[in-house]
Design an enzyme around this catalytic site. Structure first.
Site, PDB file in Angstrom:
ATOM      1  N   LYS A   1      42.682  39.632  50.758  1.00 41.35           N
ATOM      2  CA  LYS A   1      43.899  40.027  50.034  1.00 41.35           C
ATOM      3  C   LYS A   1      44.788  40.733  51.058  1.00 41.35           C
ATOM      4  CE  LYS A   1      45.286  42.151  45.666  1.00 41.35           C
ATOM      5  NZ  LYS A   1      46.230  41.125  45.259  1.00 41.35           N
TER       6      LYS A   1
HETATM    7  N1  PMP Z   1      44.883  35.435  43.084  1.00 44.66           N
HETATM    8  C1  PMP Z   1      45.801  36.124  43.757  1.00 44.66           C
HETATM    9  C2  PMP Z   1      46.606  35.449  44.814  1.00 44.66           C
HETATM   10  C3  PMP Z   1      46.025  37.478  43.454  1.00 44.66           C
HETATM   11  O1  PMP Z   1      46.945  38.181  44.107  1.00 44.66           O
HETATM   12  C4  PMP Z   1      45.266  38.080  42.422  1.00 44.66           C
HETATM   13  C5  PMP Z   1      45.518  39.529  42.068  1.00 44.66           C
HETATM   14  N2  PMP Z   1      44.742  40.379  42.874  1.00 44.66           N
HETATM   15  C6  PMP Z   1      44.310  37.307  41.757  1.00 44.66           C
HETATM   16  C7  PMP Z   1      44.133  35.983  42.112  1.00 44.66           C
HETATM   17  C8  PMP Z   1      43.437  37.915  40.692  1.00 44.66           C
HETATM   18  O2  PMP Z   1      42.540  38.826  41.262  1.00 44.66           O
HETATM   19  P1  PMP Z   1      42.038  40.101  40.470  1.00 44.66           P
HETATM   20  O3  PMP Z   1      41.457  39.616  39.206  1.00 44.66           O
HETATM   21  O4  PMP Z   1      41.043  40.714  41.382  1.00 44.66           O
HETATM   22  O5  PMP Z   1      43.216  40.968  40.237  1.00 44.66           O
END
Ligand code: PMP
Length: 328
Positions: free
Chosen positions: A165
């Site tokens: 991320k």
């Molecule tokens: N994909 C992307 C590109 C994201 O930015 C997020 C948000 N963090 C998610 C999926 C979903 O991840 P999470 O459930 O950990 O928030």
């Protein structure tokens, strides 16, 4: 001087955590020579906290901070604080701001001032945490989102590690999200480099067809979403068949139900994809069930998942004593 719309911007918090100290919002600034500003060399998290009674419960705090340190490792840097130190700092910051409302928490670790070399291993790493009141990501849209397949493809391997991320990766999401908003859609959906379904600009996607749930696998360059993990656990628990696999674009147009998962989006039903109505156009039973169960988990009503929650005004790092939770 033209300064964008910052005159309209009201700070959403009094205090920010920056490099080990809690400072007033106005003091939480960085130099223009900051490496991450130029090259996107940072990693971050998005975490939600829910207000329950007079407490604030942070959802899967440790898992988020762990993912942040894993993201950093993929870009060859270490967080200068331990995962426990950062988790404690999140709690301290919420306490200092005396927040009692639902929150969004944004920890970020980024390369600071140390030159313009693209080998940033020697460049110091800063860590900041911002927390602020936050409600629904997609407004009060409960009937489902109107989304489109983006003309931009999802970034991923072999160019960048999609599992990280990382700040720079989000320029890809900015392109897609802006394009979709300009065309009048609520959100965009990426295909991966091979043209298979990947994910939203900040959400993972699930489709349901004839009682079977499908979601793209890691091979489609998705982020390993923590909401996705939670929902997969729930799906198993409910005994609904699930496949993590390659999902073809055409499956989008003949599924019975579709929904996004994400920290900000939570479980968000999708009503139409590329103007084609999903299912019969009504909120489907599987989506409804998962959305409701997810809400019970994040607010502490499902006892089995209490260890996912960190109580800000209760004890640190321990499961919340039942007495602190609302009874049903
Ligand atoms: N994909 C992307 C590109 C994201 O930015 C997020 C948000 N963090 C998610 C999926 C979903 O991840 P999470 O459930 O950990 O928030």
């Amino acid at each position: 001087m033209l300064r964008g719309n910052d005159e309209m911007f009201k700070p959403p918090a009094k205090f920010v955590w920056l490099d080990g100290e809690i400072v007033p919002w106005e003091k939480a600034t960085v130099h223009v020579f900051t490496h991450a500003l130029h090259y996107g060399t940072g990693v971050f998290e998005g975490i939600r906290a829910y207000s329950v009674g007079d407490d604030v419960l942070i959802f899967r705090l440790k898992d988020h901070i762990k993912r942040m340190s894993e993201s950093a490792r993929m870009y060859t840097f270490e967080l200068p604080y331990s995962e426990d130190e950062i988790s404690n700092a999140v709690i301290d910051l919420i306490e200092k701001n005396a927040f009692h409302s639902p929150l969004y928490i944004r920890p970020i670790a980024f390369k600071g001032v140390g030159g313009i070399s693209l080998d940033a291993r020697a460049t110091p790493t800063s860590v900041a945490i911002i927390a602020f009141p936050y409600e629904k990501y997609f407004g009060e849209n409960n009937s489902g989102l109107n989304i489109c397949v983006s003309s931009w493809r999802r970034i991923g391997e072999p160019a960048v590690p999609a599992m990280a991320k990382a700040c720079g990766h989000y320029i890809n999401s900015v392109l897609a999200r802006t394009e979709s908003a300009q065309a009048g859609f609520d959100e965009a959906l990426f295909l991966d480099k091979d043209g298979n379904v990947s994910e939203g600009t900040g959400e993972n996607i699930f489709l349901c067809k004839n009682g079977l749930i499908s979601t793209p696998s890691f091979a489609s360059d998705i982020l390993n979403g923590i909401t996705r993990q939670t929902v997969i656990t729930l799906i198993h628990e409910l005994g609904i068949p699930l496949e993590e696999r390659t999902v073809r674009r055409s499956e989008l147009y003949n599924c019975d139900e579709a929904f996004f998962t994400g920290t900000a989006a939570e479980v968000a039903p999708i009503a139409a994809i590329d103007r084609k109505v999903v299912g019969n156009g009504k909120l489907g039973p599987i989506t409804t069930k998962l959305r409701d169960e997810y809400e019970r988990i994040v607010t502490g009503l499902n006892e089995k998942y209490r260890s996912y929650l960190t109580s800000v005004y209760g004890s640190r790092y321990v499961d919340i004593p039942s007495a602190r939770l609302p009874q049903r």
